[in-house]
Design a protein around this motif. Structure first.
Motif, PDB file in Angstrom:
ATOM      1  N   ASN A  79       0.778  -1.197   0.006  1.00 27.00           N
ATOM      2  CA  ASN A  79       0.169   0.145  -0.100  1.00 27.00           C
ATOM      3  C   ASN A  79       0.936   1.287   0.487  1.00 27.00           C
ATOM      4  O   ASN A  79       0.455   2.084   0.813  1.00 27.00           O
ATOM      5  N   TYR A  80       2.277   0.841  -0.685  1.00 25.81           N
ATOM      6  CA  TYR A  80       2.988   2.356  -0.818  1.00 25.81           C
ATOM      7  C   TYR A  80       3.688   2.885  -1.722  1.00 25.81           C
ATOM      8  O   TYR A  80       4.442   1.620  -2.158  1.00 25.81           O
ATOM      9  N   THR A  81       3.408   3.848  -2.255  1.00 30.27           N
ATOM     10  CA  THR A  81       4.204   4.170  -3.352  1.00 30.27           C
ATOM     11  C   THR A  81       5.619   4.524  -3.332  1.00 30.27           C
ATOM     12  O   THR A  81       5.966   5.530  -2.769  1.00 30.27           O
ATOM     13  N   GLY A  82       6.273   3.734  -4.294  1.00 27.26           N
ATOM     14  CA  GLY A  82       7.871   4.501  -4.361  1.00 27.26           C
ATOM     15  C   GLY A  82       8.798   3.316  -3.445  1.00 27.26           C
ATOM     16  O   GLY A  82       8.528   2.434  -3.162  1.00 27.26           O
ATOM     17  N   ASP A  83      10.165   3.488  -3.065  1.00 28.95           N
ATOM     18  CA  ASP A  83      11.170   2.789  -2.292  1.00 28.95           C
ATOM     19  C   ASP A  83      10.824   2.210  -1.070  1.00 28.95           C
ATOM     20  O   ASP A  83      10.420   4.125  -0.559  1.00 28.95           O
ATOM     21  N   LEU A  84      11.015   1.436  -0.380  1.00 20.83           N
ATOM     22  CA  LEU A  84      10.642   1.582   0.824  1.00 20.83           C
ATOM     23  C   LEU A  84      11.718   0.958   1.407  1.00 20.83           C
ATOM     24  O   LEU A  84      11.549   0.146   2.253  1.00 20.83           O
ATOM     25  N   PRO A  85      12.418   1.420   2.456  1.00 27.86           N
ATOM     26  CA  PRO A  85      13.630   1.407   3.165  1.00 27.86           C
ATOM     27  C   PRO A  85      13.260   0.443   3.815  1.00 27.86           C
ATOM     28  O   PRO A  85      11.932   0.999   5.241  1.00 27.86           O
ATOM     29  N   ASN A  86      14.138  -0.640   4.720  1.00 28.50           N
ATOM     30  CA  ASN A  86      13.804  -1.536   5.927  1.00 28.50           C
ATOM     31  C   ASN A  86      13.425  -0.029   7.305  1.00 28.50           C
ATOM     32  O   ASN A  86      14.534   1.237   7.154  1.00 28.50           O
ATOM     33  N   ASN A  87      12.478  -0.359   8.252  1.00 30.45           N
ATOM     34  CA  ASN A  87      12.379   0.406   9.166  1.00 30.45           C
ATOM     35  C   ASN A  87      12.301   1.856   9.262  1.00 30.45           C
ATOM     36  O   ASN A  87      13.166   2.818   9.852  1.00 30.45           O
ATOM     37  N   SER A  88      11.816   2.466   7.941  1.00 25.74           N
ATOM     38  CA  SER A  88      11.980   4.026   8.014  1.00 25.74           C
ATOM     39  C   SER A  88      10.607   4.136   8.234  1.00 25.74           C
ATOM     40  O   SER A  88      10.441   5.860   8.108  1.00 25.74           O
ATOM     41  N   ILE A  89       9.733   3.888   8.711  1.00 26.29           N
ATOM     42  CA  ILE A  89       9.119   4.443   9.156  1.00 26.29           C
ATOM     43  C   ILE A  89       9.129   4.328  10.697  1.00 26.29           C
ATOM     44  O   ILE A  89       8.771   3.343  11.475  1.00 26.29           O
ATOM     45  N   LYS A  90       8.502   5.403  11.863  1.00 30.00           N
ATOM     46  CA  LYS A  90       9.163   5.434  12.881  1.00 30.00           C
ATOM     47  C   LYS A  90       7.901   5.692  13.634  1.00 30.00           C
ATOM     48  O   LYS A  90       8.401   5.885  14.660  1.00 30.00           O
ATOM     49  N   ASP A  91       7.031   5.614  13.363  1.00 26.77           N
ATOM     50  CA  ASP A  91       5.587   5.954  14.177  1.00 26.77           C
ATOM     51  C   ASP A  91       4.171   5.655  14.028  1.00 26.77           C
ATOM     52  O   ASP A  91       2.970   5.412  13.453  1.00 26.77           O
ATOM     53  N   ILE A  92       4.960   3.926  13.990  1.00 25.41           N
ATOM     54  CA  ILE A  92       4.254   2.222  13.491  1.00 25.41           C
ATOM     55  C   ILE A  92       3.748   1.867  15.868  1.00 25.41           C
ATOM     56  O   ILE A  92       4.694   2.069  15.903  1.00 25.41           O
ATOM     57  N   LEU A  93       2.588   2.296  16.126  1.00 26.37           N
ATOM     58  CA  LEU A  93       2.132   2.025  17.172  1.00 26.37           C
ATOM     59  C   LEU A  93       0.880   1.555  17.326  1.00 26.37           C
ATOM     60  O   LEU A  93      -0.148   1.541  16.653  1.00 26.37           O
ATOM     61  N   ILE A  94       0.683   0.820  17.794  1.00 26.10           N
ATOM     62  CA  ILE A  94       0.189   0.250  18.814  1.00 26.10           C
ATOM     63  C   ILE A  94      -1.871   0.773  19.365  1.00 26.10           C
ATOM     64  O   ILE A  94      -1.294   1.432  19.846  1.00 26.10           O
ATOM     65  N   ARG A  95      -2.315   0.582  18.942  1.00 27.51           N
ATOM     66  CA  ARG A  95      -3.469   0.557  19.599  1.00 27.51           C
ATOM     67  C   ARG A  95      -4.445   0.977  20.633  1.00 27.51           C
ATOM     68  O   ARG A  95      -4.312  -0.163  20.938  1.00 27.51           O
ATOM     69  N   ASP A  96      -4.306   2.093  21.691  1.00 23.78           N
ATOM     70  CA  ASP A  96      -4.862   1.467  22.814  1.00 23.78           C
ATOM     71  C   ASP A  96      -6.036   0.539  23.224  1.00 23.78           C
ATOM     72  O   ASP A  96      -7.366   1.219  21.886  1.00 23.78           O
ATOM     73  N   GLY A  97      -6.140  -0.272  24.019  1.00 26.94           N
ATOM     74  CA  GLY A  97      -7.557  -0.861  23.914  1.00 26.94           C
ATOM     75  C   GLY A  97      -7.693  -2.311  22.425  1.00 26.94           C
ATOM     76  O   GLY A  97      -8.810  -2.527  23.061  1.00 26.94           O
ATOM     77  N   SER A  98      -6.197  -1.891  21.856  1.00 26.76           N
ATOM     78  CA  SER A  98      -6.652  -3.341  20.581  1.00 26.76           C
ATOM     79  C   SER A  98      -5.626  -4.325  20.671  1.00 26.76           C
ATOM     80  O   SER A  98      -6.621  -5.133  20.817  1.00 26.76           O
ATOM     81  N   PHE A  99      -4.764  -4.650  22.118  1.00 22.90           N
ATOM     82  CA  PHE A  99      -4.145  -5.697  22.407  1.00 22.90           C
ATOM     83  C   PHE A  99      -5.160  -6.041  22.571  1.00 22.90           C
ATOM     84  O   PHE A  99      -5.434  -6.038  24.384  1.00 22.90           O
ATOM     85  N   LYS A 100      -4.684  -7.808  22.550  1.00 27.87           N
ATOM     86  CA  LYS A 100      -5.970  -8.916  22.749  1.00 27.87           C
ATOM     87  C   LYS A 100      -4.621 -10.154  22.757  1.00 27.87           C
ATOM     88  O   LYS A 100      -3.726 -10.940  21.828  1.00 27.87           O
ATOM     89  N   GLN A 101      -4.485 -10.751  23.913  1.00 26.72           N
ATOM     90  CA  GLN A 101      -3.666 -12.244  24.556  1.00 26.72           C
ATOM     91  C   GLN A 101      -3.959 -12.877  25.056  1.00 26.72           C
ATOM     92  O   GLN A 101      -5.084 -12.664  26.003  1.00 26.72           O
TER      93      GLN A 101
END
Length: 713
Positions: A515-537
């Protein structure tokens, strides 16, 4: 936690590098220009025996006639006096003895690594120099010169025409003398002439180890050190050529007669640096004594004045003594011409003092070396604040320094071209002693610099290997990856195994890339965060399987995804179950997208817009009551058919709008009783509906699927 795991995975393997220093290549026969260039490349002083070069010894006399009885306290001193008696200059005799010391310590019956052996034939080996098709056979070296193999000494005795017992010292010295003048064991001719032409003991010793011996492990430092020890010996008066040796140098006696300047040669750059370092060091107060206290303390002190250095050189190495007041730098050569009647001119020569007018006081210095149209010039200057030893360069912080460059470049002379040069006579004894001492110091310095270079290169190599290994180990073996910045906050550092984390990161990277256009270097996106209240285990204690799902939001991309994976504390899951089917990153239903619809495309849909639902069943790791794997008893067609029917039925009732991976398989039973051959099991989807499957192997693998009593097929 993820960074810590990366470091924990790095295994740094450091190899211990053995630094082996072999000998330099054996020189070929060279003409004068080639010889000079070769000597310069190998940091050996070259002195051209031109008409105005009175600080070079005459050629050695030819070796003919008997030497008479050997004289000396031990074999090495006997060898020293023998070569003096044959006409060798003292420094050449010392160089030969320095090499023989390293080879055999003067023992004429020394067998390599075996001690004394009076019979060279027992050293083993074969020697056929007269027949190239029969190379020398392996054996031990033998004798005072360690001829290799030992039997070779018999051949060389025959070639030299030396009569007598080959085990005697005198016979072996005569063989060495013949080889030096004719043909060395390395097949080099007249090595003696080049040793004589070198003009100093240290250089002669280096020439002999390279050209005469061609030693694999030369130990040049040891040879040169013993050579210098031999230089302190006085030739025995009974050696016929002892007096002639002194006369052959044609040097000044310090009273003003004899001696001379050198039009080309002198010190090379490393030797000149060392000379200036020794000057600033003032060892044993020699520099200060030569110039006097007044000049030593002028300007910055410590001999850092240009006049101080020129006077030091004149008093120490030339026949011009008791200079007294010479004026400023611009006046020095004028004083030497007018008051001391020295010849002057416009051409630089080695040992010449120069002056130029300019600035407030002008400047003076000394020509230390000349190589073609390049000169090496010694300076001291009030403009340089340093004093003491330094490193021999202008920025090295010492009292004196050198500049090298073209004769016509003002920078070489510290700002102006010289107005005039004064040609004083060098006192060869002091000049040679200085050369030989510097040659030893430079050889030692180069030896340890060479070791240091190899150590540094070895260290750099280890760093490079370690860095590459670190990068490779940090690289995800599955391919690209994206980190979830706050994953460890929710998982409390679990799972800890690298493979699970690599699988999660790679699955996330793959879906984002869809879902990304262009080159996508490893670990180049620094704001990938788990949504509060969505974590289930959830945790299946019986199987020790943890099932985790949560939503990640990426503000910078305005995207959100569902992440699902399984892991086990005991890591006893089947690989496919835990790492392949148990880890997915998929698109969310539109009602869960906080940034709005973005046309999500994941690995299962491969399309934009609305997606068909999918069901993922974990077939691996399941077994029947006999321990037989369920996946081994099913074909691909079987599983596709079962998943398709269950997915269609489940999505109809529950409006499945995303991938369903929370499926479990239970009650696996294989019935092979009389008249039966069936396999039955139950698949439960999201803990909501349970489907009973039966496969009849005796009826063309007929598959029957029911849910709560109703048949799906």
């Amino acid at each position: 936690m993820e960074r810590k795991l990366a470091f924990q995975r790095v295994a740094v393997i450091i190899s211990i590098i053995s630094l082996l220093f072999g000998s330099s290549p054996v020189f070929a026969e060279l003409n004068t220009d080639q010889l000079r260039a070769t000597f310069e490349d190998n940091n050996i002083l070259f002195s051209n025996n031109s008409e105005d070069t009175n600080c070079s010894p005459n050629a050695a006399q030819s070796a003919s006639g008997a030497a008479g009885e050997l004289v000396g306290e031990d074999n090495l001193k006997k060898a020293f006096n023998y070569f003096i008696s044959k006409g060798a200059p003292k420094f050449v005799a010392a160089a030969i003895v320095g090499n023989l010391y390293q080879e055999s310590k003067g023992n004429p019956i020394l067998r390599q690594n075996k001690g004394s052996e009076p019979n060279p034939l027992k050293a083993g080996g074969k020697y056929h120099p007269w027949n190239p098709s029969k190379p020398a056979g392996m054996g031990d070296a033998w004798g005072i010169a360690q001829w290799d193999p030992g039997v070779a000494v018999l051949y060389w005795q025959q070639q030299a025409g030396v009569q007598g017992d080959v085990t005697s010292l005198e016979v072996q010295l005569a063989i060495v003398w013949w080889q030096l003048q004719n043909l060395a064991p390395t097949s080099r001719k007249n090595v003696l002439a080049e040793m004589v032409a070198s003009g100093n003991a240290a250089a002669a010793a280096v020439i002999m180890v390279k050209k005469f011996f061609g030693a694999g492990i030369p130990q040049t430092i040891v040879r040169v050190a013993y050579t210098m020890k031999a230089m302190s010996w006085e030739p025995d008066p009974s050696s016929a050529a002892a007096a002639a040796s002194g006369a052959a140098t044609n040097c000044s006696d310090g009273s003003g007669g004899g001696g001379g300047t050198i039009s080309e040669g002198g010190l090379n750059e490393e030797q000149a640096k060392k000379f200036m370092m020794n000057y600033g060091e003032n060892k044993n107060n020699e520099s200060r004594k030569a110039m006097g206290d007044y000049l030593w303390n002028t300007c910055n002190g410590g001999g850092s004045n240009c006049v101080s250095f020129s006077v030091f050189f004149l008093e120490k190495f030339t026949s011009t003594k008791n200079l007294g007041t010479t004026g400023n730098g611009e006046h020095v050569v004028k004083h030497l011409r007018n008051a001391r009647k020295l010849p002057t001119g416009k051409t630089p020569k080695v040992g010449a003092v120069f002056s130029w007018s300019g600035g407030r006081y002008g400047h003076t210095g000394v020509v230390l070396g000349i190589q073609g149209d390049n000169v090496i010039v010694g300076h001291a200057s009030c403009g340089n604040s340093g004093k003491g030893r330094g490193d021999g360069t202008q920025r090295g912080g010492g009292s004196g320094f050198i500049l090298t460059g073209k004769v016509n470049d003002p920078k070489t002379w510290l700002g102006h071209l010289p107005d005039e040069f004064a040609y004083q006579k060098l006192i060869c004894q002091q000049w040679r002693a200085m050369l030989e001492q510097i040659q030893v110091e430079v050889a030692v310095m180069l030896h340890y610099n060479k070791k240091l270079i190899f150590i540094i290169l070895g260290f750099i190599g280890v760093v490079i290997i370690t860095t590459v290994a670190y990068i490779l180990l940090l690289r995800n073996p599955l391919g690209g990856e994206m980190h979830i910045e706050n994953l460890s906050t929710y998982t409390n550092g679990k799972p800890t195994d690298a493979k699970t984390l690599e699988t999660i990161r790679h699955a996330l990277y793959t879906t984002i890339r869809n879902n990304y256009t262009g080159d996508l270097p490893n670990n180049s996106i620094k704001d990938i965060l788990i949504r509060d209240g969505s974590f289930k285990q959830t945790h299946d204690q019986a199987k020790d399987i943890h099932t985790v799902n949560f939503i990640v939001d990426i503000k910078s991309l305005q995207q959100s995804y569902l992440v699902e994976y399984t892991w086990s504390q005991k890591t006893n899951l089947d690989d496919d179950a835990q790492y392949q089917y148990g880890t997915t990153v998929s698109c969310l239903p539109t009602d869960q997208l906080i940034y709005g619809y973005f046309g999500c495309n994941d690995d299962f849909s491969r399309m934009r817009g609305l997606r068909s639902p999918h069901l993922v069943v974990n077939w691996s790791g399941q077994k029947d009551q006999y321990g037989n794997s369920l996946s081994d008893q099913l074909t691909g067609n079987d599983t596709d058919y079962i998943e398709k029917l269950i997915m269609s039925d489940y999505s109809y009732d529950h409006r499945l709008s995303r991938i369903a991976t929370q499926t479990t398989i239970k009650n696996i039973t294989r019935d092979t009783s009389t008249g039966k051959n069936t396999l039955s099991f139950t698949i439960t989807v999201e803990d909501k509906l349970a489907y009973n499957i039966t496969i009849d192997y005796d009826n063309n693998r007929r598959i029957t699927i029911t849910q709560d009593g109703r048949s799906l097929n």
